[in-house]
Design a protein around this motif. Structure first.
Motif, PDB file in Angstrom:
ATOM      1  N   ASP A   1       0.806  -1.220   0.000  1.00  0.00           N
ATOM      2  CA  ASP A   1       0.000   0.000   0.000  1.00  0.00           C
ATOM      3  C   ASP A   1       0.842   1.274   0.000  1.00  0.00           C
ATOM      4  O   ASP A   1       0.332   2.355   0.335  1.00  0.00           O
ATOM      5  CB  ASP A   1      -0.998   0.016   1.162  1.00  0.00           C
ATOM      6  CG  ASP A   1      -0.336   0.169   2.529  1.00  0.00           C
ATOM      7  OD1 ASP A   1       0.915   0.260   2.598  1.00  0.00           O
ATOM      8  OD2 ASP A   1      -1.064   0.196   3.537  1.00  0.00           O
ATOM      9  N   ASN A   2       2.131   1.165  -0.377  1.00  0.00           N
ATOM     10  CA  ASN A   2       2.941   2.376  -0.436  1.00  0.00           C
ATOM     11  C   ASN A   2       4.201   2.133  -1.243  1.00  0.00           C
ATOM     12  O   ASN A   2       4.616   0.987  -1.462  1.00  0.00           O
ATOM     13  CB  ASN A   2       3.316   2.853   0.971  1.00  0.00           C
ATOM     14  CG  ASN A   2       4.350   1.948   1.624  1.00  0.00           C
ATOM     15  OD1 ASN A   2       5.551   2.213   1.566  1.00  0.00           O
ATOM     16  ND2 ASN A   2       3.892   0.858   2.241  1.00  0.00           N
TER      17      ASN A   2
ATOM     18  N   ILE B   1       5.605 -12.179 -10.355  1.00  0.00           N
ATOM     19  CA  ILE B   1       5.924 -10.760 -10.218  1.00  0.00           C
ATOM     20  C   ILE B   1       4.752  -9.923 -10.725  1.00  0.00           C
ATOM     21  O   ILE B   1       4.228 -10.155 -11.816  1.00  0.00           O
ATOM     22  CB  ILE B   1       7.197 -10.397 -10.994  1.00  0.00           C
ATOM     23  CG1 ILE B   1       8.344 -11.351 -10.630  1.00  0.00           C
ATOM     24  CG2 ILE B   1       7.581  -8.951 -10.724  1.00  0.00           C
ATOM     25  CD1 ILE B   1       8.726 -11.331  -9.174  1.00  0.00           C
ATOM     26  N   ILE B   2       4.355  -8.941  -9.934  1.00  0.00           N
ATOM     27  CA  ILE B   2       3.163  -8.137 -10.192  1.00  0.00           C
ATOM     28  C   ILE B   2       3.574  -6.780 -10.774  1.00  0.00           C
ATOM     29  O   ILE B   2       4.464  -6.106 -10.253  1.00  0.00           O
ATOM     30  CB  ILE B   2       2.367  -7.938  -8.886  1.00  0.00           C
ATOM     31  CG1 ILE B   2       1.907  -9.301  -8.340  1.00  0.00           C
ATOM     32  CG2 ILE B   2       1.190  -7.002  -9.095  1.00  0.00           C
ATOM     33  CD1 ILE B   2       1.382  -9.234  -6.914  1.00  0.00           C
TER      34      ILE B   2
ATOM     35  N   TYR C   1       4.815   0.211 -12.202  1.00  0.00           N
ATOM     36  CA  TYR C   1       5.643  -0.366 -11.144  1.00  0.00           C
ATOM     37  C   TYR C   1       5.746  -1.888 -11.280  1.00  0.00           C
ATOM     38  O   TYR C   1       4.829  -2.542 -11.771  1.00  0.00           O
ATOM     39  CB  TYR C   1       5.066  -0.037  -9.767  1.00  0.00           C
ATOM     40  CG  TYR C   1       5.087   1.430  -9.406  1.00  0.00           C
ATOM     41  CD1 TYR C   1       6.101   1.960  -8.614  1.00  0.00           C
ATOM     42  CD2 TYR C   1       4.080   2.288  -9.851  1.00  0.00           C
ATOM     43  CE1 TYR C   1       6.120   3.301  -8.266  1.00  0.00           C
ATOM     44  CE2 TYR C   1       4.089   3.641  -9.513  1.00  0.00           C
ATOM     45  CZ  TYR C   1       5.120   4.140  -8.718  1.00  0.00           C
ATOM     46  OH  TYR C   1       5.130   5.468  -8.383  1.00  0.00           O
ATOM     47  N   ARG C   2       6.872  -2.401 -10.784  1.00  0.00           N
ATOM     48  CA  ARG C   2       7.105  -3.835 -10.639  1.00  0.00           C
ATOM     49  C   ARG C   2       7.186  -4.140  -9.151  1.00  0.00           C
ATOM     50  O   ARG C   2       7.922  -3.492  -8.403  1.00  0.00           O
ATOM     51  CB  ARG C   2       8.417  -4.232 -11.315  1.00  0.00           C
ATOM     52  CG  ARG C   2       8.862  -5.677 -11.091  1.00  0.00           C
ATOM     53  CD  ARG C   2      10.311  -5.853 -11.516  1.00  0.00           C
ATOM     54  NE  ARG C   2      10.778  -7.233 -11.386  1.00  0.00           N
ATOM     55  CZ  ARG C   2      11.283  -7.769 -10.275  1.00  0.00           C
ATOM     56  NH1 ARG C   2      11.366  -7.042  -9.164  1.00  0.00           N
ATOM     57  NH2 ARG C   2      11.709  -9.019 -10.267  1.00  0.00           N
TER      58      ARG C   2
ATOM     59  N   GLY D   1       9.489  -8.116  -1.349  1.00  0.00           N
ATOM     60  CA  GLY D   1       8.975  -6.811  -0.960  1.00  0.00           C
ATOM     61  C   GLY D   1       9.496  -5.668  -1.801  1.00  0.00           C
ATOM     62  O   GLY D   1       9.119  -4.511  -1.587  1.00  0.00           O
ATOM     63  N   GLN D   2      10.348  -5.954  -2.784  1.00  0.00           N
ATOM     64  CA  GLN D   2      10.931  -4.895  -3.599  1.00  0.00           C
ATOM     65  C   GLN D   2       9.907  -4.348  -4.593  1.00  0.00           C
ATOM     66  O   GLN D   2       9.236  -5.096  -5.294  1.00  0.00           O
ATOM     67  CB  GLN D   2      12.150  -5.433  -4.359  1.00  0.00           C
ATOM     68  CG  GLN D   2      13.340  -5.766  -3.475  1.00  0.00           C
ATOM     69  CD  GLN D   2      14.034  -4.521  -2.937  1.00  0.00           C
ATOM     70  OE1 GLN D   2      13.881  -3.427  -3.479  1.00  0.00           O
ATOM     71  NE2 GLN D   2      14.784  -4.685  -1.863  1.00  0.00           N
ATOM     72  N   VAL D   3       9.815  -3.036  -4.641  1.00  0.00           N
ATOM     73  CA  VAL D   3       8.931  -2.370  -5.590  1.00  0.00           C
ATOM     74  C   VAL D   3       9.726  -1.266  -6.277  1.00  0.00           C
ATOM     75  O   VAL D   3      10.457  -0.512  -5.623  1.00  0.00           O
ATOM     76  CB  VAL D   3       7.666  -1.804  -4.897  1.00  0.00           C
ATOM     77  CG1 VAL D   3       8.004  -0.858  -3.768  1.00  0.00           C
ATOM     78  CG2 VAL D   3       6.751  -1.128  -5.899  1.00  0.00           C
TER      79      VAL D   3
END
Length: 395
Positions: free
Chosen positions: A199-200, A220-221, A245-246, A252-254
């Motif tokens: 959420d951030n 992977i989203i 974004y990936r 937890g990497q975005v």
């Protein structure tokens, strides 16, 4: 003017079709390359569809004979659910084959959405087995009852969806008021348990996450984040650029994989995961209105095999009516997008080959066992086409 060879071939093919509701209508591009100064049907508004034959909707509009390989020769367009006063079916379609159910949400903001800064959107579902039974009993439209889901308050303004994702629905939310946009997993069975995944962005709220896909062969989203919450008056002013974004749930990497958009919206991958598509609906400015000089464009990218960043951006297609919102691919690589007057279909080279013409905004679509489901807002349509959608399931 003589008909093109393609037109002559198609005319023979259409002669074999039983002309019932949604019979194919061929528009030969060669006949409309030059219309002259006295042409009376100029389209100076992207809100008006290209229908030079004045065919009554809904119908299947064919620009290239190859479109009939997608539709088959007996396809029809039929309404399967409707509620004229409520935009109940606008976003986030997810098809769960094991349940034979399509999940979706209503529009975020807008006059017929009945939600906004103080009210959440609604997620619903329609049982395609019930749809098939209802359609078998008549040759006309049906109105199958949809069921609403009672979801957790952590799910605010669902706007995009894909899956099944490890057995769950994968939704992205636009957020509402000061409640953050998010990526969430929802169990498709009662009581619809919910898990928020993100959420951030390193402590900063996203603008209003819009659409989501999983890179084929991975978990992977990838998601888009335009400012439509603010433009729809249910989110604060955006504090991040409009980006793609990936997100890797395992680490937890975005991170950002693409930028330089006006309003990034729909997202899709080819079945092999090597190519990505992002729609830019910059033409649609929400409370700021329509600016026809801004993009209504599908961009195509190469997906870097090592970093999974998006590279080599190029224009894949421009939508002549409305803007390309939701985007899906079939198993042959044809590209479908929800646009201003229906669903547009391009071949893998980016040539517009046909439309499912409803004469109304049709933002989203989803392949099912029964055919192509189109979300029109106040109605849901089913087209019993021959083409099959690519698998969106993540095991």
């Amino acid at each position: 003017m003589m008909k093109s060879t393609a037109g002559a071939i198609l005319a023979v093919a259409l002669a074999t079709v039983s002309f019932t509701k949604a019979s194919p209508v061929y528009v030969d591009p060669l006949l409309y390359n030059i219309v002259g100064a006295n042409y009376t049907n100029w389209r100076n508004s992207a809100a008006i569809g290209f229908n030079p034959t004045d065919s009554p909707p809904p119908f299947i509009q064919v620009f290239d004979p190859s479109f009939l390989k997608i539709t088959g020769l007996s396809a029809t367009i039929r309404s399967i659910a409707s509620n004229p006063g409520y935009a109940f079916a606008h976003e986030a379609p997810i098809y769960v084959p094991d349940l034979n159910v399509v999940f979706f949400s209503n529009t975020g903001g807008g006059a017929l959405g009945y939600n906004g800064w103080y009210n959440n959107s609604v997620v619903s579902m329609i049982n395609m087995t019930e749809v098939d039974m209802a359609l078998a009993s008549t040759t006309g439209d049906v109105n199958v009852q949809v069921q609403t889901l009672n979801l957790s308050d952590t799910v605010q303004m669902v706007n995009g969806g894909t899956g099944p994702y490890k057995g769950d629905l994968l939704f992205v939310t636009a957020g509402r008021a000061l409640l953050p946009p998010s990526v969430v997993r929802v169990n498709p069975n009662p009581p619809y348990n919910t898990t928020v995944l993100l959420d951030n962005f390193l402590g900063r709220q996203f603008n209003s996450i819009n659409d989501v896909k999983v890179l084929p062969g991975t978990d992977i989203i990838f998601f888009t984040d335009p400012p439509y919450g603010w433009l729809g008056a249910f989110r604060p002013q955006p504090m991040l650029p409009s980006q793609v974004y990936r997100f890797d749930p395992s680490t937890g990497q975005v991170r950002v994989v693409a930028d330089q958009f006006v309003h990034p919206n729909g997202i899709a991958f080819t079945p092999d995961g090597r190519t990505a598509f992002i729609t830019d609906t910059g033409i649609s400015g929400g409370i700021l209105g329509v600016n026809q000089t801004l993009p209504a464009t599908i961009y195509q990218y190469d997906v870097d095999p090592l970093t999974q960043s998006f590279a080599n951006r190029r224009v894949f297609a421009y939508a002549d009516s409305g803007a390309p919102d939701g985007i899906q691919l079939d198993s042959k690589g044809n590209v479908y997008a929800g646009c201003g007057e229906g669903t547009h279909v391009w071949n893998p080279e980016g040539t517009l080959i046909g439309k499912f013409y409803l004469n109304s905004l049709s933002p989203q679509l989803m392949f099912t066992k029964s055919g192509l489901v189109i979300l029109e807002g106040t109605a849901i349509y089913l087209v019993n086409i021959k083409a099959q959608g690519m698998s969106l399931a993540t095991l």
